[in-house]
Design a protein around this motif. Structure first.
Motif, short mmCIF file in Angstrom:
data_model
loop_
_atom_site.label_atom_id
_atom_site.label_comp_id
_atom_site.label_asym_id
_atom_site.label_seq_id
_atom_site.Cartn_x
_atom_site.Cartn_y
_atom_site.Cartn_z
N GLY A 102 -10.65 -0.59 -8.85
CA GLY A 102 -9.79 -0.60 -7.68
C GLY A 102 -10.30 -1.57 -6.62
N TRP A 106 -8.38 -4.84 -5.38
CA TRP A 106 -8.07 -4.84 -3.95
C TRP A 106 -8.63 -6.09 -3.27
CZ3 TRP A 106 -4.75 -2.50 -0.95
CH2 TRP A 106 -4.90 -2.62 0.44
N LEU A 109 -6.06 -8.80 -3.85
CA LEU A 109 -4.82 -8.59 -3.09
C LEU A 109 -5.03 -8.82 -1.60
CD1 LEU A 109 -3.53 -5.35 -4.88
CD2 LEU A 109 -2.62 -7.66 -5.13
N SER A 110 -6.07 -8.22 -1.04
CA SER A 110 -6.32 -8.38 0.40
C SER A 110 -6.67 -9.81 0.75
CB SER A 110 -7.43 -7.42 0.85
OG SER A 110 -8.66 -7.72 0.18
N VAL A 210 -3.57 -4.37 6.49
CA VAL A 210 -4.29 -4.35 5.22
C VAL A 210 -5.43 -3.34 5.26
CG1 VAL A 210 -5.80 -5.71 3.72
CG2 VAL A 210 -3.65 -6.68 4.52
N PHE A 214 -5.71 0.08 2.84
CA PHE A 214 -6.83 0.44 1.98
C PHE A 214 -7.02 1.96 1.91
CE2 PHE A 214 -11.32 1.60 1.57
CZ PHE A 214 -11.65 0.99 0.37
N THR A 217 -4.08 3.81 -0.05
CA THR A 217 -3.92 3.41 -1.45
C THR A 217 -4.98 4.11 -2.29
OG1 THR A 217 -3.10 1.25 -0.74
CG2 THR A 217 -3.78 1.45 -3.03
N ILE A 219 -7.69 4.18 -4.04
CA ILE A 219 -8.82 3.38 -4.49
C ILE A 219 -10.06 4.25 -4.57
CG2 ILE A 219 -10.31 1.38 -3.99
CD1 ILE A 219 -7.92 0.14 -2.55
N LEU A 245 1.48 -1.19 -3.40
CA LEU A 245 0.15 -1.62 -3.80
C LEU A 245 -0.45 -0.69 -4.84
CD1 LEU A 245 -1.32 -2.65 -0.32
CD2 LEU A 245 -0.46 -4.14 -2.13
N LEU A 249 -2.09 -1.84 -8.48
CA LEU A 249 -3.41 -1.41 -8.95
C LEU A 249 -3.33 -0.77 -10.33
CD1 LEU A 249 -5.07 0.15 -5.77
CD2 LEU A 249 -5.81 -1.89 -6.99
#
Length: 295
Positions: A102, A106, A109-110, A210, A214, A217, A219, A245, A249
């Motif tokens: 994750g 991430w 993506l970020s 963002v 986090f 999401t 993660i 998102l 993932l």
């Protein structure tokens, strides 16, 4: 040591054909916007070299170089994985790969979102001096993020060995999933890059969003843990399904940890990809020629 003269000469050579590009006076059409993407892709020698030079320049005079990316990601993933596995009482052999993969996805993506919002602002000099396609700068950013992602995948390989995760054919599904991530990285950087160049408040706003995304999401937590608790907590787990998102993932993470992503995750990601590409093309059609004046 970076040979700046050679790099400048290479850049000039690879953009020498740009004089035949679509002039700014051309009417705004989707065909012209798409042509910019194609022309930028055809200048792959330029953005591949520039992206690689970004990596070398960032870790210049560093002993470990880009391995610091892997170390930082690995330490953070292991620390949070151990902590939350004890808090949630989840088997570490299942939870640590979940968190680590994750984190890796991430990071890509970020990076595409945060750095994408500043992609044209950061390349002001090249935009004004070199007659290259606007998409070259986006491809350069996504290529750089893909290199970071490749470095972090070393952590995943180590986890496969430590936890004896069986390597199956299902893991090959991670390849098209990663390809979809990269395609989405292109439209995200292009769309937010143009918008944030015009409206400078967009970049810090995206950074804050963002950071918030986090935590909402899955993660460092899992939807399965919430569903097992039942009641209202289980219903709240369904809220995670609204977060796009999460689906990005899942299509990558599940194959990489030995599972299989549900079909609806793929359909949602594909739908978001087509909508996002449409938004990027629309934005390019309207404002791509104005970027050089806004930076």
């Amino acid at each position: 040591m970076l040979d700046k003269t050679k790099l400048r000469d290479d850049v000039a050579r690879m953009t020498s054909d740009a004089s035949d590009a679509t002039p700014q006076s051309e009417s705004k059409t989707f065909k012209a916007a798409f042509a910019d993407l194609v022309r930028g892709w055809n200048q792959y020698e330029l953005w591949l070299q520039l992206g690689w030079q970004d990596i070398k320049q960032r870790y210049r005079r560093s002993t470990l170089g880009p391995l610091w990316i892997t170390i930082a990601t690995g330490v953070m993933a292991v620390a949070l994985g151990l902590l939350y596995s004890m808090l949630f009482q989840i088997d570490i052999a299942y939870f640590l790969p979940h968190v680590t993969v994750g984190f890796i996805i991430w990071g890509f993506l970020s990076g595409c979102i945060n750095e994408g919002s500043n992609v044209f602002i950061d390349n002001e000099g090249l935009i004004k001096q070199l007659p290259s396609a606007l998409s070259v700068h986006v491809y350069r950013l996504v290529w750089r993020q893909a290199l970071f992602l490749a470095h972090n995948l070393v952590i995943w390989v180590i986890l496969l060995i430590i936890f004896d995760i069986p390597v199956t054919w299902k893991m090959l599904m991670a390849i098209p999933a990663l390809a979809l991530l990269i395609i989405n990285g292109v439209w995200v950087a292009m769309f937010f890059g143009i918008i944030a160049t015009r409206f400078r408040d967009v970049a810090p706003l995206l950074e804050a969003l963002v950071q918030l995304a986090f935590y909402v999401t899955p993660i460092v937590w899992t939807t399965e843990t919430l569903k097992q608790q039942g009641g209202e907590v289980a219903n709240r787990a369904m809220i995670a399904e609204i977060n796009p998102l999460f689906h990005y993932l899942e299509i990558v993470r599940q194959p990489m940890v030995g599972g299989e992503a549900a079909a609806y995750h793929w359909w949602i990601v594909l739908a978001c990809t087509f909508v996002g590409l449409g938004l990027a093309l629309l934005t390019m059609r309207q404002w791509r020629f104005r970027v050089s004046y806004w930076v």
